[in-house]
Write an enzyme that holds these catalytic residues in place. Sequence first.
Site, PDB file in Angstrom:
ATOM      1  N   ALA A   1       0.840  -1.200   0.000  1.00 56.92           N
ATOM      2  CA  ALA A   1       0.000   0.000   0.000  1.00 56.92           C
ATOM      3  C   ALA A   1       0.878   1.254   0.000  1.00 56.92           C
ATOM      4  CB  ALA A   1      -0.914  -0.012   1.224  1.00 56.92           C
TER       5      ALA A   1
ATOM      6  N   PHE B   1       1.988   2.036  -3.435  1.00 57.67           N
ATOM      7  CA  PHE B   1       0.890   2.630  -4.207  1.00 57.67           C
ATOM      8  C   PHE B   1       0.822   4.138  -3.940  1.00 57.67           C
ATOM      9  CE2 PHE B   1      -3.663   3.929  -3.761  1.00 57.67           C
ATOM     10  CZ  PHE B   1      -3.994   3.977  -5.117  1.00 57.67           C
ATOM     11  N   TYR B   2       0.839   4.508  -2.665  1.00 60.77           N
ATOM     12  CA  TYR B   2       0.736   5.936  -2.336  1.00 60.77           C
ATOM     13  C   TYR B   2       1.956   6.716  -2.830  1.00 60.77           C
ATOM     14  CZ  TYR B   2      -3.324   4.889   0.588  1.00 60.77           C
ATOM     15  OH  TYR B   2      -4.567   4.507   1.028  1.00 60.77           O
ATOM     16  N   GLU B   3       3.133   6.120  -2.686  1.00 59.71           N
ATOM     17  CA  GLU B   3       4.343   6.831  -3.136  1.00 59.71           C
ATOM     18  C   GLU B   3       4.320   7.015  -4.654  1.00 59.71           C
ATOM     19  OE1 GLU B   3       7.730   6.090   0.216  1.00 59.71           O
ATOM     20  OE2 GLU B   3       7.395   4.439  -1.174  1.00 59.71           O
TER      21      GLU B   3
ATOM     22  N   LEU C   1       1.869   7.676  -6.325  1.00 50.99           N
ATOM     23  CA  LEU C   1       0.972   8.806  -6.611  1.00 50.99           C
ATOM     24  C   LEU C   1       1.510  10.136  -6.082  1.00 50.99           C
ATOM     25  CD1 LEU C   1      -2.470   7.098  -5.857  1.00 50.99           C
ATOM     26  CD2 LEU C   1      -1.275   7.290  -8.034  1.00 50.99           C
TER      27      LEU C   1
END
Length: 166
Positions: free
Chosen positions: A133, A136-138, A140
């Site tokens: 997860a 995923f955030y990094e 973005l």
Amino acid sequence: MTQFRFVALTPSMGRTPFTCGKPALDTYLKQHVSQDVKRDLAKCFVALAPDDSIAGFYTLSAASVPLDDLPAALVNKLPRDPVPVALMGRLAVHTAHAGHGLGVSLIFDAAARVMASDIGMLALMVDATDDDAKRFYEHLGFVPLTDKPHTLVIALSVLRKALGKP
Ligand SMILES: CC(C)(COP(=O)(O)OP(=O)(O)OC[C@H]1O[C@@H](n2cnc3c(N)ncnc32)[C@H](O)[C@@H]1OP(=O)(O)O)[C@@H](O)C(=O)NCCC(=O)NCCS
């Protein structure tokens, strides 16, 4: 491409079939989120597929971050400590809809709601449940807090630009 409706979770929505591949998040949606909403600890929003099934969900709460924990790029002479942020405590997409941009759409929906609120906040903050997860955030553009690698933030100003808002 599937058209989703982004709305607040209501009790009549069918939550049982929801599965994102991470049981803790599925259980949270099915058993715990209503209590958090009832107690005003969180708001929960869902993406509804055309057949009204839940394709994804996220939660939003108010939060604050000590100035020292923020990544340097966000600090920039901020006059207050702690700094107000919006916390997206949970985010999940049904496995049947994964990989088609719905995760990003849910983040944009959350950002739009935070920007439209009457409360000032510097950033959107997320709690990544695991390294996957976090990646995923990094990917973005979210940046980890100092000393809290699984809590990440992105400035609302960055999201505003991405959404093409003034
Ligand atoms: C993580 C999750 C929300 C992503 O949702 P999704 O709809 O599949 O993601 P999107 O299709 O919007 O992906 C957007 C971008 O992120 C990338 N991405 C997706 N998952 C990724 C991962 N695990 N690591 C790195 N990048 C990832 C995609 O390739 C895509 O990149 P691109 O725009 O450059 O093409 C979804 O897989 C999920 O619900 N996982 C289980 C629950 C979870 O981990 N939630 C997050 C923590 S609370």
